[in-house]
Design a protein around this motif. Sequence first.
Motif, mmCIF file in Angstrom:
data_model
loop_
_atom_site.group_PDB
_atom_site.id
_atom_site.type_symbol
_atom_site.label_atom_id
_atom_site.label_comp_id
_atom_site.label_asym_id
_atom_site.label_seq_id
_atom_site.Cartn_x
_atom_site.Cartn_y
_atom_site.Cartn_z
ATOM 1 N N GLN A 57 -5.149 -2.121 1.468
ATOM 2 C CA GLN A 57 -3.998 -2.520 2.278
ATOM 3 C C GLN A 57 -2.698 -2.338 1.502
ATOM 4 O OE1 GLN A 57 -4.086 -3.538 5.523
ATOM 5 N NE2 GLN A 57 -1.843 -3.550 5.492
ATOM 6 N N ALA A 58 -2.690 -2.795 0.257
ATOM 7 C CA ALA A 58 -1.486 -2.675 -0.565
ATOM 8 C C ALA A 58 -1.128 -1.212 -0.809
ATOM 9 C CB ALA A 58 -1.692 -3.398 -1.895
ATOM 10 N N ASP A 59 -2.135 -0.391 -1.105
ATOM 11 C CA ASP A 59 -1.876 1.030 -1.350
ATOM 12 C C ASP A 59 -1.367 1.731 -0.094
ATOM 13 O OD1 ASP A 59 -2.686 0.713 -3.950
ATOM 14 O OD2 ASP A 59 -4.657 1.629 -3.686
ATOM 15 N N SER A 60 -1.872 1.321 1.069
ATOM 16 C CA SER A 60 -1.404 1.943 2.316
ATOM 17 C C SER A 60 0.068 1.619 2.559
ATOM 18 C CB SER A 60 -2.253 1.478 3.502
ATOM 19 O OG SER A 60 -1.970 0.136 3.854
ATOM 20 N N GLU A 61 0.485 0.414 2.172
ATOM 21 C CA GLU A 61 1.872 -0.009 2.396
ATOM 22 C C GLU A 61 2.841 0.678 1.443
ATOM 23 O OE1 GLU A 61 1.567 -4.223 2.069
ATOM 24 O OE2 GLU A 61 0.519 -4.457 4.000
ATOM 25 N N THR A 62 2.339 1.133 0.292
ATOM 26 C CA THR A 62 3.204 1.829 -0.671
ATOM 27 C C THR A 62 3.009 3.342 -0.640
ATOM 28 O OG1 THR A 62 1.534 1.537 -2.416
ATOM 29 C CG2 THR A 62 3.233 -0.171 -2.207
ATOM 30 N N GLY A 63 2.140 3.811 0.276
ATOM 31 C CA GLY A 63 1.905 5.250 0.380
ATOM 32 C C GLY A 63 1.171 5.832 -0.802
ATOM 33 N N SER A 64 0.328 5.033 -1.453
ATOM 34 C CA SER A 64 -0.356 5.497 -2.660
ATOM 35 C C SER A 64 -1.878 5.459 -2.521
ATOM 36 C CB SER A 64 0.074 4.650 -3.862
ATOM 37 O OG SER A 64 -0.176 3.272 -3.628
ATOM 38 N N LEU A 65 -2.391 5.628 -1.310
ATOM 39 C CA LEU A 65 -3.833 5.641 -1.101
ATOM 40 C C LEU A 65 -4.496 6.801 -1.840
ATOM 41 C CD1 LEU A 65 -4.078 4.789 2.703
ATOM 42 C CD2 LEU A 65 -5.078 3.441 0.836
#
Length: 473
Positions: A169-177
């Motif tokens: 979830q956090a990575d999706s919000e920062t565009g770093s998946l």
Amino acid sequence: MTRISARGIDFGDIRTDFALSGDFPAAALGEAEAAVDSRAGERTDHTDLELVTIDPPTSMDLDQALHLERTDSGFVLHYAIADVAAVVVPGGSLDGETRLRGQTYYLPDGSLPLHPRVLSEGAASLLPDQVRPAALWRIELDERAEPVSFGVTRALVRSVARFDYAGVQADSETGSLHPSIASLPEFGRLRLASARDRGAIELKLPEQEVVADGDGWRLELQPRTDADDWNAEVSLLTGMCAARLMIDGGVGLLRTLPKPAPDAVGALRRSARALGIEWPQGVSVGELLAGLDPNAPDTLVMMSDATGLLRGAGYAAFDGVLPELLEHSGIGAPYAHVTAPLRRLSDRFSTEICLALSAGTAVPQWVRDALPALPDVMKGSDSRASKVDRACVDLTEATLLHGREGELFDAVVLRGAEGKRDAEIYVPGPAVIAKCAGNPPEGVPLSVRLVRADIVTRAVKFELDVRVSAPAS
């Protein structure tokens, strides 16, 4: 909100009450320790696929790993499932023991696994940087993330990273998946839209969980993130593809749920009117629930009432003649469990059926012989798992509240009283869901008085204090 912790909770009595044991017979344990890949010569090497896992942070029994690619025409999903059938000998001691257990049971102080940990958390688990035998699904999807073609084969795979839901979830919000799941948010949103179009009914109720707190325990409501939903859609899609293979092949094990009874839908409509929730004609139950504000008290009430729509879940085994009920109404399509064979007995057999049907070969006789008994085994273990979960929460609730009888608490009524059944309320601090006497109105914040918190019987009960018309704080 003040965090309340309880010490000295012993979940051992619950293990005893439900005859749960983490020990395995010596013969079953020996088979697990000596297990080898019996289908090694049939596997295609797909260790070049950069698969990743998404699980709770402490999980070691990793059943699934995925790789999702965005293409010009849609998506390609590779979904690796631990190939448990290749390491459990049909008719052996371990096979027999797993049929008695049915599934893994999870308690706050530890799990009671379906398979010995040497397999479930070791040799068969899709742990990162380990080459593992797997049943590898390949599902091609169009621009709307609807399946165009699918199949499953035996493969060797290797996970390159493990993630948890909060991290995704956090990575999706920062565009770093991670590149292997960079398309997961788009895929997930499209699949959720597909679910609404199918008339699926998804209930997003608060899920109580007992978690460790130093040398004690506390109750939490586990937040459900978008990442949880996106990942769930991967598993649901695979289960729907598996069901289609089985139905077309005339042999399988489906997870079924009848359509909601008209009176249950009528009762939900009455609840919506009482709460002032607009429900336009032509809008399905699933569409209505999906459109509600997840943080509103009224939504909790509607979701609680909607549980009455999802009754009668079962399993349908068939070999030659299709069952009368094929669909799972909560999903809005036929569905089969195939994605958790380390933790759920049925998935080992269902996956073996799909492997055979996908390859155009005969379903093994040991699978066909087991099919008639599996619905009862799984229904029984599901019931026991649900009761174990509830008993652990009940014990924690009673322990947290013991000695506070007579105190007032803020609450929201989730479900009104009906006949001899008391109302059900949610008390945010300490995240308790319990019975409440006094016929309080649904969806209204109010104050309730604790009248019982019995640790021995694991019983908690409140009553509406008619002298108090507003929340306690």
